[in-house]
Design an enzyme around this catalytic site. Structure first.
Site, PDB file in Angstrom:
ATOM      1  N   TYR A  63     -15.866   3.946  13.878  1.00 52.76           N
ATOM      2  CA  TYR A  63     -16.187   5.050  14.796  1.00 52.76           C
ATOM      3  C   TYR A  63     -17.156   4.603  15.891  1.00 52.76           C
ATOM      4  O   TYR A  63     -17.049   5.038  17.035  1.00 52.76           O
ATOM      5  CB  TYR A  63     -16.692   6.284  14.029  1.00 52.76           C
ATOM      6  CG  TYR A  63     -15.512   7.075  13.512  1.00 52.76           C
ATOM      7  CD1 TYR A  63     -14.846   7.974  14.346  1.00 52.76           C
ATOM      8  CD2 TYR A  63     -14.999   6.857  12.241  1.00 52.76           C
ATOM      9  CE1 TYR A  63     -13.721   8.651  13.918  1.00 52.76           C
ATOM     10  CE2 TYR A  63     -13.867   7.535  11.793  1.00 52.76           C
ATOM     11  CZ  TYR A  63     -13.238   8.427  12.639  1.00 52.76           C
ATOM     12  OH  TYR A  63     -12.110   9.075  12.225  1.00 52.76           O
ATOM     13  N   VAL A  99     -10.425  13.662  20.467  1.00 55.58           N
ATOM     14  CA  VAL A  99     -11.839  13.677  20.074  1.00 55.58           C
ATOM     15  C   VAL A  99     -12.680  12.901  21.089  1.00 55.58           C
ATOM     16  O   VAL A  99     -13.873  12.687  20.875  1.00 55.58           O
ATOM     17  CB  VAL A  99     -12.024  13.075  18.651  1.00 55.58           C
ATOM     18  CG1 VAL A  99     -11.318  13.925  17.606  1.00 55.58           C
ATOM     19  CG2 VAL A  99     -11.541  11.623  18.568  1.00 55.58           C
ATOM     20  N   HIS A 125      -9.530  18.747  16.618  1.00 57.98           N
ATOM     21  CA  HIS A 125      -9.807  17.660  15.667  1.00 57.98           C
ATOM     22  C   HIS A 125     -11.249  17.168  15.732  1.00 57.98           C
ATOM     23  O   HIS A 125     -11.553  16.105  15.215  1.00 57.98           O
ATOM     24  CB  HIS A 125      -8.826  16.497  15.892  1.00 57.98           C
ATOM     25  CG  HIS A 125      -7.409  16.852  15.538  1.00 57.98           C
ATOM     26  ND1 HIS A 125      -6.324  16.110  15.942  1.00 57.98           N
ATOM     27  CD2 HIS A 125      -6.909  17.882  14.802  1.00 57.98           C
ATOM     28  CE1 HIS A 125      -5.210  16.673  15.471  1.00 57.98           C
ATOM     29  NE2 HIS A 125      -5.537  17.744  14.791  1.00 57.98           N
ATOM     30  N   CYS A 136     -25.477  19.265   4.174  1.00 58.05           N
ATOM     31  CA  CYS A 136     -25.874  20.582   4.690  1.00 58.05           C
ATOM     32  C   CYS A 136     -25.088  20.921   5.962  1.00 58.05           C
ATOM     33  O   CYS A 136     -24.138  20.243   6.307  1.00 58.05           O
ATOM     34  CB  CYS A 136     -27.385  20.629   4.911  1.00 58.05           C
ATOM     35  SG  CYS A 136     -27.978  19.736   6.352  1.00 58.05           S
ATOM     36  N   CYS A 160     -29.170  12.501   8.002  1.00 60.30           N
ATOM     37  CA  CYS A 160     -29.463  13.851   8.484  1.00 60.30           C
ATOM     38  C   CYS A 160     -30.963  14.054   8.680  1.00 60.30           C
ATOM     39  O   CYS A 160     -31.753  13.763   7.782  1.00 60.30           O
ATOM     40  CB  CYS A 160     -28.916  14.847   7.467  1.00 60.30           C
ATOM     41  SG  CYS A 160     -29.303  16.562   7.836  1.00 60.30           S
ATOM     42  N   CYS A 163     -32.000  16.978   5.953  1.00 59.34           N
ATOM     43  CA  CYS A 163     -32.029  16.780   4.501  1.00 59.34           C
ATOM     44  C   CYS A 163     -31.958  15.325   4.069  1.00 59.34           C
ATOM     45  O   CYS A 163     -32.067  15.023   2.875  1.00 59.34           O
ATOM     46  CB  CYS A 163     -30.915  17.595   3.837  1.00 59.34           C
ATOM     47  SG  CYS A 163     -29.289  16.838   3.980  1.00 59.34           S
ATOM     48  N   GLY A 200       1.219  14.782  26.587  1.00 61.11           N
ATOM     49  CA  GLY A 200       0.816  13.522  25.941  1.00 61.11           C
ATOM     50  C   GLY A 200       0.552  13.591  24.455  1.00 61.11           C
ATOM     51  O   GLY A 200      -0.395  12.983  23.974  1.00 61.11           O
ATOM     52  N   SER A 202       2.586  13.157  20.578  1.00 63.72           N
ATOM     53  CA  SER A 202       3.828  12.812  19.877  1.00 63.72           C
ATOM     54  C   SER A 202       4.320  13.995  19.055  1.00 63.72           C
ATOM     55  O   SER A 202       5.426  13.971  18.530  1.00 63.72           O
ATOM     56  CB  SER A 202       3.616  11.585  18.997  1.00 63.72           C
ATOM     57  OG  SER A 202       2.562  11.831  18.083  1.00 63.72           O
TER      58      SER A 202
HETATM   59  P1  OAD Z   1      -0.061   9.904  19.621  1.00 66.31           P
HETATM   60  O1  OAD Z   1      -0.623   8.544  19.793  1.00 66.31           O
HETATM   61  O2  OAD Z   1       0.650  10.215  18.355  1.00 66.31           O
HETATM   62  O3  OAD Z   1       0.957  10.220  20.801  1.00 66.31           O
HETATM   63  C1  OAD Z   1       0.641   9.949  22.137  1.00 66.31           C
HETATM   64  C2  OAD Z   1       1.764  10.488  23.006  1.00 66.31           C
HETATM   65  O4  OAD Z   1       1.387  10.325  24.360  1.00 66.31           O
HETATM   66  C3  OAD Z   1       3.111   9.783  22.833  1.00 66.31           C
HETATM   67  O5  OAD Z   1       4.130  10.753  22.657  1.00 66.31           O
HETATM   68  C4  OAD Z   1       3.303   9.032  24.153  1.00 66.31           C
HETATM   69  O6  OAD Z   1       4.673   8.982  24.559  1.00 66.31           O
HETATM   70  C5  OAD Z   1       2.504   9.874  25.109  1.00 66.31           C
HETATM   71  N1  OAD Z   1       1.948   9.142  26.251  1.00 66.31           N
HETATM   72  C6  OAD Z   1       1.576   7.843  26.336  1.00 66.31           C
HETATM   73  N2  OAD Z   1       1.084   7.561  27.537  1.00 66.31           N
HETATM   74  C7  OAD Z   1       1.126   8.715  28.258  1.00 66.31           C
HETATM   75  C8  OAD Z   1       0.759   9.079  29.601  1.00 66.31           C
HETATM   76  N3  OAD Z   1       0.215   8.194  30.440  1.00 66.31           N
HETATM   77  N4  OAD Z   1       0.951  10.368  29.986  1.00 66.31           N
HETATM   78  C9  OAD Z   1       1.479  11.278  29.135  1.00 66.31           C
HETATM   79  N5  OAD Z   1       1.857  10.984  27.878  1.00 66.31           N
HETATM   80  C10 OAD Z   1       1.680   9.725  27.442  1.00 66.31           C
HETATM   81  O7  OAD Z   1      -1.260  10.942  19.877  1.00 66.31           O
HETATM   82  P2  OAD Z   1      -1.403  12.471  19.435  1.00 66.31           P
HETATM   83  O8  OAD Z   1      -0.088  13.158  19.512  1.00 66.31           O
HETATM   84  O9  OAD Z   1      -2.518  13.021  20.215  1.00 66.31           O
HETATM   85  O10 OAD Z   1      -5.474  13.166  14.635  1.00 66.31           O
HETATM   86  O11 OAD Z   1      -1.821  12.322  17.935  1.00 66.31           O
HETATM   87  C11 OAD Z   1      -2.075  13.465  17.207  1.00 66.31           C
HETATM   88  C12 OAD Z   1      -3.138  13.217  16.179  1.00 66.31           C
HETATM   89  O12 OAD Z   1      -2.770  12.108  15.370  1.00 66.31           O
HETATM   90  C13 OAD Z   1      -4.481  12.800  16.740  1.00 66.31           C
HETATM   91  O13 OAD Z   1      -5.255  13.889  17.183  1.00 66.31           O
HETATM   92  C14 OAD Z   1      -5.118  12.135  15.571  1.00 66.31           C
HETATM   93  C15 OAD Z   1      -3.955  11.318  15.066  1.00 66.31           C
HETATM   94  O14 OAD Z   1      -3.920  11.090  13.720  1.00 66.31           O
HETATM   95  C16 OAD Z   1      -6.566  13.034  13.897  1.00 66.31           C
HETATM   96  O15 OAD Z   1      -7.290  12.073  13.982  1.00 66.31           O
HETATM   97  C17 OAD Z   1      -6.802  14.194  12.971  1.00 66.31           C
HETATM   98 ZN    ZN Z   2     -28.265  17.534   5.985  1.00 65.55          ZN
END
Ligand code: OAD
Ligand code: ZN
Length: 254
Positions: A63, A99, A125, A136, A160, A163, A200, A202
């Site tokens: 992270y 995020v 997210h 906490c 934290c 705590c 953007g 998937s």
């Molecule tokens: P993904 O990485 O799964 O998908 C990214 C999408 O963006 C794909 O469909 C690409 O085709 C598209 N893409 C790439 N470049 C682009 C551009 N320049 N303009 C527009 N589209 C473009 O990302 P998310 O769908 O956001 O969750 O993923 C969903 C969640 O999966 C995330 O929030 C994260 C991950 O696990 C957590 O961490 C809980």
């Molecule tokens: Zn705490």
């Protein structure tokens, strides 16, 4: 195919749902795809509560790496166009799976001139730059540095101020529920929207991916902006196969 710009002009209530693709042109890696984050890392080793319980140091290092990476990126033309769109149109709300905080940074870029609040997104997210306590209710915007790599000791990991327990990134991990208040608000916005503009993502991670279906079920329209086809393409009224920075400033022009 209906004209996406006209669909947006004709709608009073619009919900915009964004995913990692909107930040790709800012240099933030997406999760899936050729250069995706999940190609190089196993999600179950890094983005789960079990992984953090087993090895908090490795999870924190990942992270911190992502924080540093995103801190060097800046919002792009698509983020900025959405800020203008939301500030200009009271019925527009932004909902993001990201995020990276880039929507909020784009909103604050205009803060000197206008109140950015209507352009701040609902963050489904969580946020990479916020921590929360594992014991906490304490939350914070800390960005503490880690100590020596490889140390077994957790004493130098972020703790934290209230705590003393270990802090964790305030993001949703695999196997965790979304904040019910945030999800409920997003579902309400999607259900009430005349247009859901999906940019953007998937569209494979639920419940976020189901929000556009909510709009559709209530008789609204769905616009997808994504260079690639996704499971949402089949229900979209209009698919714009361009990158976010090419498409959004044009179709959301105020
Ligand atoms: P993904 O990485 O799964 O998908 C990214 C999408 O963006 C794909 O469909 C690409 O085709 C598209 N893409 C790439 N470049 C682009 C551009 N320049 N303009 C527009 N589209 C473009 O990302 P998310 O769908 O956001 O969750 O993923 C969903 C969640 O999966 C995330 O929030 C994260 C991950 O696990 C957590 O961490 C809980
Ligand atoms: Zn705490």
């Amino acid at each position: 195919m209906p004209d996406p710009r006209q669909l947006l002009l004709d709608a009073r209530r619009v919900v915009v749902l964004t995913g990692a693709g909107i930040s790709a042109e800012s240099g933030v890696p997406t999760f899936r795809g050729e250069q995706g984050l999940w190609r190089n890392f196993r999600p179950e080793e890094l983005a789960t509560p079990e992984a953090f319980a087993r090895d908090p140091r490795t999870v924190w290092e990942w992270y911190h790496w992502r924080r540093h990476l995103v801190a060097q990126c800046v919002p792009n033309a698509a983020h900025h166009a959405l800020v203008e769109f939301a500030l200009d149109r009271p019925g527009v709300r932004l909902v993001t799976q990201n995020v990276d905080g880039l929507h909020a940074r784009a909103a604050y870029d205009v803060a000197a001139l206008r109140d950015p609040t209507p352009a701040l997104p609902l963050e489904l997210h969580g946020n990479l730059f916020r921590d929360r306590c594992t014991s906490c209710d304490e939350h914070g915007d800390h960005d503490l540095e880690l100590g020596d790599e490889g140390s077994e000791d957790t004493a130098d990991l972020p703790s934290c101020s209230a705590c003393g327990s270990l802090l964790r990134p305030d993001v949703v991990w695999f196997g965790e529920m979304l904040d019910p208040a945030v999800l409920g608000e997003a579902q309400r916005l999607a259900a009430e929207a005349e247009v859901c503009l999906v940019i953007g993502t998937s569209a494979v991670v639920h419940p976020a991916a189901g929000l556009a279906n909510e709009t559709k079920r209530r008789g609204g329209r769905v616009i997808e902006v994504n260079p690639e086809e996704t499971p949402l393409s089949a229900i979209a009224d209009c698919c714009v196969r361009s990158s976010a920075t090419e498409a959004i400033p044009e179709i959301c022009r105020v």
